[in-house]
Design a protein around this motif. Structure first.
Motif, PDB file in Angstrom:
ATOM      1  N   PRO A  91      33.790  34.811  34.059  1.00  0.00           N
ATOM      2  CA  PRO A  91      34.351  35.181  32.430  1.00  0.00           C
ATOM      3  C   PRO A  91      35.696  34.841  32.385  1.00  0.00           C
ATOM      4  O   PRO A  91      36.214  34.335  31.259  1.00  0.00           O
ATOM      5  CB  PRO A  91      34.145  36.540  32.312  1.00  0.00           C
ATOM      6  N   THR A  92      36.519  34.817  33.593  1.00  0.00           N
ATOM      7  CA  THR A  92      37.743  34.601  33.588  1.00  0.00           C
ATOM      8  C   THR A  92      37.945  32.934  33.371  1.00  0.00           C
ATOM      9  O   THR A  92      38.809  32.511  32.819  1.00  0.00           O
ATOM     10  CB  THR A  92      38.576  35.095  34.808  1.00  0.00           C
ATOM     11  N   VAL A  93      37.150  32.451  34.314  1.00  0.00           N
ATOM     12  CA  VAL A  93      37.190  30.899  34.320  1.00  0.00           C
ATOM     13  C   VAL A  93      36.833  30.348  32.584  1.00  0.00           C
ATOM     14  O   VAL A  93      37.335  29.225  32.294  1.00  0.00           O
ATOM     15  CB  VAL A  93      36.180  30.186  35.150  1.00  0.00           C
ATOM     16  N   THR A  94      36.004  31.048  32.126  1.00  0.00           N
ATOM     17  CA  THR A  94      35.338  30.588  30.777  1.00  0.00           C
ATOM     18  C   THR A  94      36.678  30.909  29.905  1.00  0.00           C
ATOM     19  O   THR A  94      36.908  29.805  29.115  1.00  0.00           O
ATOM     20  CB  THR A  94      34.437  31.245  30.163  1.00  0.00           C
TER      21      THR A  94
ATOM     22  N   SER B  38      44.652  30.240  42.517  1.00  0.00           N
ATOM     23  CA  SER B  38      45.556  31.659  42.825  1.00  0.00           C
ATOM     24  C   SER B  38      45.199  32.864  42.271  1.00  0.00           C
ATOM     25  O   SER B  38      44.953  33.798  42.679  1.00  0.00           O
ATOM     26  CB  SER B  38      46.931  31.109  42.637  1.00  0.00           C
ATOM     27  N   VAL B  39      44.930  32.626  40.733  1.00  0.00           N
ATOM     28  CA  VAL B  39      44.485  33.749  39.941  1.00  0.00           C
ATOM     29  C   VAL B  39      42.945  34.277  40.268  1.00  0.00           C
ATOM     30  O   VAL B  39      42.992  35.291  40.467  1.00  0.00           O
ATOM     31  CB  VAL B  39      44.412  33.370  38.485  1.00  0.00           C
ATOM     32  N   LEU B  40      42.238  33.262  40.411  1.00  0.00           N
ATOM     33  CA  LEU B  40      40.907  33.629  40.718  1.00  0.00           C
ATOM     34  C   LEU B  40      40.515  34.375  42.335  1.00  0.00           C
ATOM     35  O   LEU B  40      39.672  34.959  42.504  1.00  0.00           O
ATOM     36  CB  LEU B  40      39.838  32.359  40.645  1.00  0.00           C
ATOM     37  N   GLY B  41      41.628  33.921  43.082  1.00  0.00           N
ATOM     38  CA  GLY B  41      41.617  34.347  44.406  1.00  0.00           C
ATOM     39  C   GLY B  41      41.828  35.878  44.474  1.00  0.00           C
ATOM     40  O   GLY B  41      41.378  36.622  45.470  1.00  0.00           O
ATOM     41  N   PHE B  42      42.470  36.514  43.496  1.00  0.00           N
ATOM     42  CA  PHE B  42      42.943  37.913  43.365  1.00  0.00           C
ATOM     43  C   PHE B  42      41.657  38.762  42.586  1.00  0.00           C
ATOM     44  O   PHE B  42      42.093  39.880  42.558  1.00  0.00           O
ATOM     45  CB  PHE B  42      44.267  38.263  43.160  1.00  0.00           C
ATOM     46  N   MET B  43      40.771  38.001  42.004  1.00  0.00           N
ATOM     47  CA  MET B  43      39.799  38.761  41.406  1.00  0.00           C
ATOM     48  C   MET B  43      38.493  39.086  41.991  1.00  0.00           C
ATOM     49  O   MET B  43      38.086  38.321  42.743  1.00  0.00           O
ATOM     50  CB  MET B  43      39.502  37.978  39.850  1.00  0.00           C
ATOM     51  N   PRO B  44      37.736  40.183  41.673  1.00  0.00           N
ATOM     52  CA  PRO B  44      36.383  40.645  42.253  1.00  0.00           C
ATOM     53  C   PRO B  44      35.630  39.624  41.817  1.00  0.00           C
ATOM     54  O   PRO B  44      35.641  38.731  40.733  1.00  0.00           O
ATOM     55  CB  PRO B  44      36.216  41.973  41.563  1.00  0.00           C
ATOM     56  N   TYR B  45      34.473  39.048  42.380  1.00  0.00           N
ATOM     57  CA  TYR B  45      33.847  37.945  42.372  1.00  0.00           C
ATOM     58  C   TYR B  45      32.893  38.152  40.812  1.00  0.00           C
ATOM     59  O   TYR B  45      32.647  37.123  40.228  1.00  0.00           O
ATOM     60  CB  TYR B  45      32.369  38.009  43.376  1.00  0.00           C
TER      61      TYR B  45
END
Length: 273
Positions: free
Chosen positions: A199-202, A187-194
């Protein structure tokens, strides 16, 4: 060091008198044995469906066990008045926290080792089991989970005023880190630009020790292909010759930081008291 050793020895004695420890040991060995008997066709090597199921079992059981045993150990000191007695002696807060961690770590590692040993021996007798390297990797994964979440448990025990409060916080952290992590991450990654996804996953992976240990173990078992392109750099890092040493270094920094926070909070409350 002598103070730390005394606290650790005391904690080991109390830990092995705790019926919860033997309940978790029996439960862990039982489920491990069931998984091995399901795979009655032979030995499992590397990453497979049985290995993945075992990883999930460890993820569900060991963090909760470490959180409850560790947090209850510290809150019991507050409720029973044992800390007031210990504080009379020239015992530093860091020696107390470190001794608690070492003692509880010994208890948890013995529980994990006996659970794996019993399940492995019975599984071998039944003609099924994991290959030696796979079994050792799963044992290392279990140990890392116990040590990671034990540090969190000590922080919870420092913050909580009683066992009920510690139980509430421990279950909430367990649910967030283990069960709720995949949908929350998606859900968090779905609202972020590619460009921000990797870096967010890391960052988020380093913040969750369960996910960090799981990724490391899956890659070491040869299952890195199931992780997806976002984890390509993780796979490359873990497969390097120094990958295991790097993981140990990250784990030590992570655990040390959490324990330092617990020591700081406990010391402040000690001075106020």
């Amino acid at each position: 060091m002598i103070q730390t050793a005394h606290v650790a020895i005391r904690e080991v004695r109390l830990g092995f008198r705790n019926p919860w420890a033997y309940s978790f040991m029996g439960l862990f060995a039982l489920f491990m044995l069931c998984l091995l008997l399901i795979n009655a066709q032979g030995y499992v090597q590397g990453y497979s469906g049985t290995t993945g199921t075992t990883l999930n079992l460890i993820l569900y059981l060991l963090p909760l066990m470490a959180l409850l045993l560790g947090s209850f150990s510290l809150t019991a000191e507050k409720e029973d008045g044992s800390w007031e007695l210990l504080s009379v002696y020239p015992l530093s807060t860091w020696s107390f926290i470190l001794g608690k961690y070492i003692g509880l770590a010994i208890v948890l590692l013995v529980i994990v080792s006996i659970g794996f040993g019993l399940a492995g021996a019975l599984g071998f007798t039944a003609g099924s089991g994991f290959g030696l390297l796979t079994y050792l990797q799963l044992l290392a994964f279990s140990s890392s989970m116990a040590l990671f979440f034990l540090a969190i448990a000590l922080l919870i025990g420092t913050l909580a005023k009683n066992r009920w409060q510690a139980l509430t916080i421990a279950v909430a952290i367990w649910f967030f880190a283990i069960i709720g992590w995949p949908p929350l991450l998606i859900s968090v990654l779905g609202f972020m630009p590619y460009p921000m996804i990797k870096p967010t996953v890391t960052l988020l992976t380093f913040l969750n020790p369960a996910e960090l240990s799981r990724l490391f173990t899956v890659v070491r078992l040869g299952g890195g292909a199931i992780l997806g392109p976002e984890y390509y750099e993780w796979i490359t890092w873990i497969r390097r010759p120094s990958g295991s040493f790097d993981f140990v270094a990250v784990a030590l920094i992570w655990i040390g930081s959490v324990m330092a926070a617990a020591q700081l909070i406990w010391e402040r409350r000690r001075l106020r008291g």
